[in-house]
Write a protein that holds these residues in place. Structure first.
Motif, PDB file in Angstrom:
ATOM      1  N   MET A   1      63.009 -34.264  39.711  1.00 56.60           N
ATOM      2  CA  MET A   1      61.908 -35.196  39.559  1.00 56.60           C
ATOM      3  C   MET A   1      62.182 -36.361  40.564  1.00 56.60           C
ATOM      4  SD  MET A   1      60.513 -37.768  36.604  1.00 56.60           S
ATOM      5  CE  MET A   1      61.738 -38.934  36.464  1.00 56.60           C
ATOM      6  N   GLN A   2      61.232 -36.448  41.499  1.00 59.95           N
ATOM      7  CA  GLN A   2      61.421 -37.519  42.489  1.00 59.95           C
ATOM      8  C   GLN A   2      60.697 -38.730  42.327  1.00 59.95           C
ATOM      9  OE1 GLN A   2      59.702 -35.905  46.221  1.00 59.95           O
ATOM     10  NE2 GLN A   2      61.304 -34.118  46.446  1.00 59.95           N
ATOM     11  N   ASN A   3      61.228 -39.961  42.629  1.00 54.93           N
ATOM     12  CA  ASN A   3      60.872 -41.168  42.546  1.00 54.93           C
ATOM     13  C   ASN A   3      59.919 -41.605  43.650  1.00 54.93           C
ATOM     14  OD1 ASN A   3      62.570 -41.752  40.378  1.00 54.93           O
ATOM     15  ND2 ASN A   3      64.238 -41.774  42.005  1.00 54.93           N
ATOM     16  N   MET A   4      58.451 -41.259  43.329  1.00 52.02           N
ATOM     17  CA  MET A   4      57.492 -41.436  44.425  1.00 52.02           C
ATOM     18  C   MET A   4      57.216 -43.114  44.389  1.00 52.02           C
ATOM     19  SD  MET A   4      57.790 -38.639  45.687  1.00 52.02           S
ATOM     20  CE  MET A   4      56.456 -38.897  46.966  1.00 52.02           C
ATOM     21  N   HIS A   5      57.505 -43.815  43.252  1.00 51.34           N
ATOM     22  CA  HIS A   5      56.643 -45.209  43.286  1.00 51.34           C
ATOM     23  C   HIS A   5      57.889 -45.952  43.537  1.00 51.34           C
ATOM     24  CE1 HIS A   5      52.930 -43.580  42.080  1.00 51.34           C
ATOM     25  NE2 HIS A   5      53.670 -42.904  40.964  1.00 51.34           N
ATOM     26  N   HIS A   6      57.584 -47.285  43.816  1.00 47.58           N
ATOM     27  CA  HIS A   6      58.708 -48.386  44.145  1.00 47.58           C
ATOM     28  C   HIS A   6      58.964 -48.809  42.783  1.00 47.58           C
ATOM     29  CE1 HIS A   6      60.675 -51.439  46.421  1.00 47.58           C
ATOM     30  NE2 HIS A   6      60.468 -52.238  45.425  1.00 47.58           N
ATOM     31  N   LYS A   7      60.181 -48.790  42.467  1.00 49.81           N
ATOM     32  CA  LYS A   7      60.881 -49.208  41.108  1.00 49.81           C
ATOM     33  C   LYS A   7      62.028 -50.404  41.422  1.00 49.81           C
ATOM     34  CE  LYS A   7      59.693 -44.991  38.696  1.00 49.81           C
ATOM     35  NZ  LYS A   7      60.314 -43.834  37.890  1.00 49.81           N
ATOM     36  N   LYS A   8      62.031 -51.279  40.501  1.00 52.68           N
ATOM     37  CA  LYS A   8      63.084 -52.226  40.295  1.00 52.68           C
ATOM     38  C   LYS A   8      63.741 -52.271  38.992  1.00 52.68           C
ATOM     39  CE  LYS A   8      60.981 -55.258  43.923  1.00 52.68           C
ATOM     40  NZ  LYS A   8      60.982 -56.746  44.293  1.00 52.68           N
ATOM     41  N   SER A   9      65.166 -52.325  38.816  1.00 56.47           N
ATOM     42  CA  SER A   9      65.529 -52.525  37.867  1.00 56.47           C
ATOM     43  C   SER A   9      66.817 -53.349  37.784  1.00 56.47           C
ATOM     44  CB  SER A   9      66.087 -51.079  37.219  1.00 56.47           C
ATOM     45  OG  SER A   9      66.749 -50.313  37.880  1.00 56.47           O
ATOM     46  N   PHE A  10      67.326 -53.702  36.460  1.00 56.80           N
ATOM     47  CA  PHE A  10      68.433 -54.705  36.524  1.00 56.80           C
ATOM     48  C   PHE A  10      69.366 -54.190  35.628  1.00 56.80           C
ATOM     49  CE2 PHE A  10      71.066 -58.427  35.609  1.00 56.80           C
ATOM     50  CZ  PHE A  10      70.924 -59.084  36.971  1.00 56.80           C
ATOM     51  N   VAL A  11      70.530 -54.154  35.971  1.00 61.43           N
ATOM     52  CA  VAL A  11      71.708 -53.591  34.735  1.00 61.43           C
ATOM     53  C   VAL A  11      72.767 -54.562  34.656  1.00 61.43           C
ATOM     54  CG1 VAL A  11      73.266 -51.632  34.137  1.00 61.43           C
ATOM     55  CG2 VAL A  11      71.198 -51.316  35.537  1.00 61.43           C
ATOM     56  N   MET A  12      72.958 -55.089  33.525  1.00 58.85           N
ATOM     57  CA  MET A  12      74.152 -56.068  33.220  1.00 58.85           C
ATOM     58  C   MET A  12      75.379 -55.238  33.085  1.00 58.85           C
ATOM     59  SD  MET A  12      73.457 -59.365  33.252  1.00 58.85           S
ATOM     60  CE  MET A  12      74.956 -59.878  32.589  1.00 58.85           C
ATOM     61  N   LEU A  13      76.550 -55.467  33.720  1.00 54.86           N
ATOM     62  CA  LEU A  13      77.872 -54.878  33.511  1.00 54.86           C
ATOM     63  C   LEU A  13      78.600 -55.882  32.646  1.00 54.86           C
ATOM     64  CD1 LEU A  13      78.357 -54.136  37.199  1.00 54.86           C
ATOM     65  CD2 LEU A  13      77.337 -52.778  35.525  1.00 54.86           C
ATOM     66  N   ILE A  28      85.074 -61.583  33.060  1.00 54.20           N
ATOM     67  CA  ILE A  28      84.573 -61.172  34.200  1.00 54.20           C
ATOM     68  C   ILE A  28      82.988 -60.695  33.917  1.00 54.20           C
ATOM     69  CG2 ILE A  28      84.847 -59.105  35.830  1.00 54.20           C
ATOM     70  CD1 ILE A  28      87.668 -59.042  34.742  1.00 54.20           C
ATOM     71  N   LYS A  29      82.231 -61.058  35.007  1.00 60.65           N
ATOM     72  CA  LYS A  29      80.775 -60.855  34.532  1.00 60.65           C
ATOM     73  C   LYS A  29      80.250 -59.998  35.966  1.00 60.65           C
ATOM     74  CE  LYS A  29      79.721 -65.105  32.050  1.00 60.65           C
ATOM     75  NZ  LYS A  29      79.087 -66.136  32.009  1.00 60.65           N
ATOM     76  N   GLY A  30      79.279 -59.092  35.851  1.00 55.40           N
ATOM     77  CA  GLY A  30      78.701 -58.502  36.843  1.00 55.40           C
ATOM     78  C   GLY A  30      77.302 -58.023  36.546  1.00 55.40           C
ATOM     79  N   TYR A  31      76.628 -57.448  37.704  1.00 55.98           N
ATOM     80  CA  TYR A  31      75.240 -56.740  37.602  1.00 55.98           C
ATOM     81  C   TYR A  31      74.967 -55.867  38.607  1.00 55.98           C
ATOM     82  CZ  TYR A  31      73.705 -60.044  41.104  1.00 55.98           C
ATOM     83  OH  TYR A  31      73.843 -60.617  42.318  1.00 55.98           O
ATOM     84  N   LEU A  32      74.140 -55.263  38.272  1.00 59.97           N
ATOM     85  CA  LEU A  32      73.412 -54.403  39.482  1.00 59.97           C
ATOM     86  C   LEU A  32      71.966 -54.534  39.435  1.00 59.97           C
ATOM     87  CD1 LEU A  32      74.918 -50.670  38.792  1.00 59.97           C
ATOM     88  CD2 LEU A  32      75.875 -52.450  40.210  1.00 59.97           C
ATOM     89  N   LYS A  33      71.352 -54.599  40.493  1.00 63.01           N
ATOM     90  CA  LYS A  33      69.930 -54.747  40.836  1.00 63.01           C
ATOM     91  C   LYS A  33      69.636 -53.474  41.832  1.00 63.01           C
ATOM     92  CE  LYS A  33      65.716 -56.823  42.716  1.00 63.01           C
ATOM     93  NZ  LYS A  33      65.432 -57.920  43.751  1.00 63.01           N
ATOM     94  N   ILE A  34      68.831 -52.474  41.364  1.00 65.90           N
ATOM     95  CA  ILE A  34      68.592 -51.285  41.975  1.00 65.90           C
ATOM     96  C   ILE A  34      67.203 -51.204  42.219  1.00 65.90           C
ATOM     97  CG2 ILE A  34      68.726 -48.782  41.542  1.00 65.90           C
ATOM     98  CD1 ILE A  34      70.596 -49.152  39.446  1.00 65.90           C
ATOM     99  N   GLU A  35      66.787 -50.903  43.277  1.00 57.71           N
ATOM    100  CA  GLU A  35      65.340 -50.618  43.988  1.00 57.71           C
ATOM    101  C   GLU A  35      65.305 -49.171  44.533  1.00 57.71           C
ATOM    102  OE1 GLU A  35      63.573 -54.002  46.108  1.00 57.71           O
ATOM    103  OE2 GLU A  35      64.989 -55.172  45.488  1.00 57.71           O
ATOM    104  N   THR A  36      64.203 -48.414  44.161  1.00 56.01           N
ATOM    105  CA  THR A  36      64.165 -47.325  44.667  1.00 56.01           C
ATOM    106  C   THR A  36      62.572 -46.931  44.971  1.00 56.01           C
ATOM    107  OG1 THR A  36      63.708 -46.105  42.600  1.00 56.01           O
ATOM    108  CG2 THR A  36      65.902 -46.398  43.136  1.00 56.01           C
ATOM    109  N   GLY A  37      62.465 -46.238  46.001  1.00 59.72           N
ATOM    110  CA  GLY A  37      61.118 -45.751  46.325  1.00 59.72           C
ATOM    111  C   GLY A  37      61.115 -44.327  47.260  1.00 59.72           C
ATOM    112  N   GLY A  38      60.782 -43.476  46.743  1.00 57.39           N
ATOM    113  CA  GLY A  38      60.532 -42.073  47.544  1.00 57.39           C
ATOM    114  C   GLY A  38      62.391 -41.600  47.511  1.00 57.39           C
ATOM    115  N   GLU A  39      62.481 -41.217  48.747  1.00 55.49           N
ATOM    116  CA  GLU A  39      63.873 -40.970  48.946  1.00 55.49           C
ATOM    117  C   GLU A  39      64.769 -41.796  49.402  1.00 55.49           C
ATOM    118  OE1 GLU A  39      64.208 -37.456  51.495  1.00 55.49           O
ATOM    119  OE2 GLU A  39      63.053 -36.233  50.213  1.00 55.49           O
ATOM    120  N   ARG A  40      64.501 -43.266  49.395  1.00 56.15           N
ATOM    121  CA  ARG A  40      65.215 -44.466  49.761  1.00 56.15           C
ATOM    122  C   ARG A  40      65.482 -45.301  48.383  1.00 56.15           C
ATOM    123  NH1 ARG A  40      62.318 -46.799  55.283  1.00 56.15           N
ATOM    124  NH2 ARG A  40      62.605 -44.591  56.404  1.00 56.15           N
TER     125      ARG A  40
END
Length: 293
Positions: A1-13, A28-40
């Motif tokens: 399934m391809q991600n055709m729309h721009h999405k943002k998400s946040f993951v606490m570590l 120790i603390k951490g996080y991820l911020k993930i942004e996707t759109g199409g093949e990028r």
């Protein structure tokens, strides 16, 4: 399934191994911020209080793990770069449609892990330090005014960071940055940029130029002020990350730089701060200022 729309998400570590803490009295603390759109896709990974190895010994790697057809799959996404104080932020790129080069999209990976990897013994097992559940990540919804609603993990992360600054506010210099202040907050000046609590690429750029931010409190809100002029290119993320109020610094109010008919030269010489408000109870970024700039 391809991600055709721009999405943002946040993951606490969350911490899994305290042996690699720089300061044993703090988690120790951490996080991820993930942004996707199409093949990028782009990932911003941040961590605090990881042990810094001046002469090497260990490096920190971000890995994704998942299940496909009852088989475990994984991808080493990249390395996390640290300062000598044990703080780090790194930007990494990926193809969300084919994360591992084997046709496995981002949706096939459920777990994110930051692990310590030995640089001297290739047979030494990985040491998982931080772990986050990527299946629980939610899309970040942003708007220029009103409330900016993030997922609960990000909201909790902001509250924890702001609480740490507030608890140590006596360590910072008090400041009165404005003649007229819509927030009516008590302000301090923070030069340790590693304490900046928000995910905002635009704010980070301005902080790299001005080397500080201001932090304010009142009964209902935490306030974060980023230096900048009343210019579109200096408003962090054009307001999408919550910085919608601009106020001129003490002595610059006479330029009326935020007036609709203000000449460009006034806006170029009048310095101030872009301010975001964080609800002290929920961690949501709100706009309690009335009519924004």
């Amino acid at each position: 399934m391809q991600n055709m729309h721009h999405k943002k998400s946040f993951v606490m570590l969350e911490e899994q191994n305290h042996n690699f803490a720089q300061d044993k009295t703090r988690p120790i603390k951490g996080y991820l911020k993930i942004e996707t759109g199409g093949e990028r896709g782009a990932i911003r990974i941040g961590a605090d209080n990881l042990r810094y190895f001046e002469r090497g010994g260990y490096v920190y790697k971000l890995l994704f793990f998942g299940k496909k057809n009852e088989k475990t799959i994984y991808k080493i996404v990249g390395s996390l770069l640290l300062s000598s104080r044990g703080r780090g932020e790194t930007y990494l790129r990926l193809n969300p449609v084919d994360v591992d080069g084997k046709g496995n999209g981002l949706e096939h990976f459920q777990i994110a892990v930051v692990a310590a990897v030995s640089t001297t013994d290739s047979r030494e097992p990985l040491h998982p330090i931080l772990r986050g559940d990527m299946e629980e990540k939610e899309k970040i919804k942003c708007q220029k005014s009103g409330s900016v609603t993030y997922n609960q993990y990000y909201n909790q992360y902001i509250l924890e960071c702001c609480g740490e600054i507030e608890n140590k506010r006596e360590m910072y210099d008090r400041t009165v940055p404005f003649k007229e202040d819509k927030t009516d907050a008590d302000w301090i000046r923070v030069v340790n940029l590693g304490r900046f609590p928000m995910v905002s690429p635009g704010a980070r750029y301005m902080l790299s130029r001005y080397r500080h931010f201001i932090f304010g409190t009142d009964f209902n809100y935490y306030y974060i002020g980023v230096p900048g002029r009343f210019l579109e290119q200096e408003q962090p993320d054009q307001g999408r990350s919550g910085f919608v109020l601009w106020q001129p610094i003490l002595g610059a109010e006479g330029y009326h730089a935020d007036a609709k008919d203000a000449p460009l030269k006034n806006r170029q010489v009048a310095y101030g701060y872009w301010i975001a408000a964080i609800n002290r109870k929920t961690g949501e970024i709100e706009s309690p200022f009335g009519a924004e700039n």
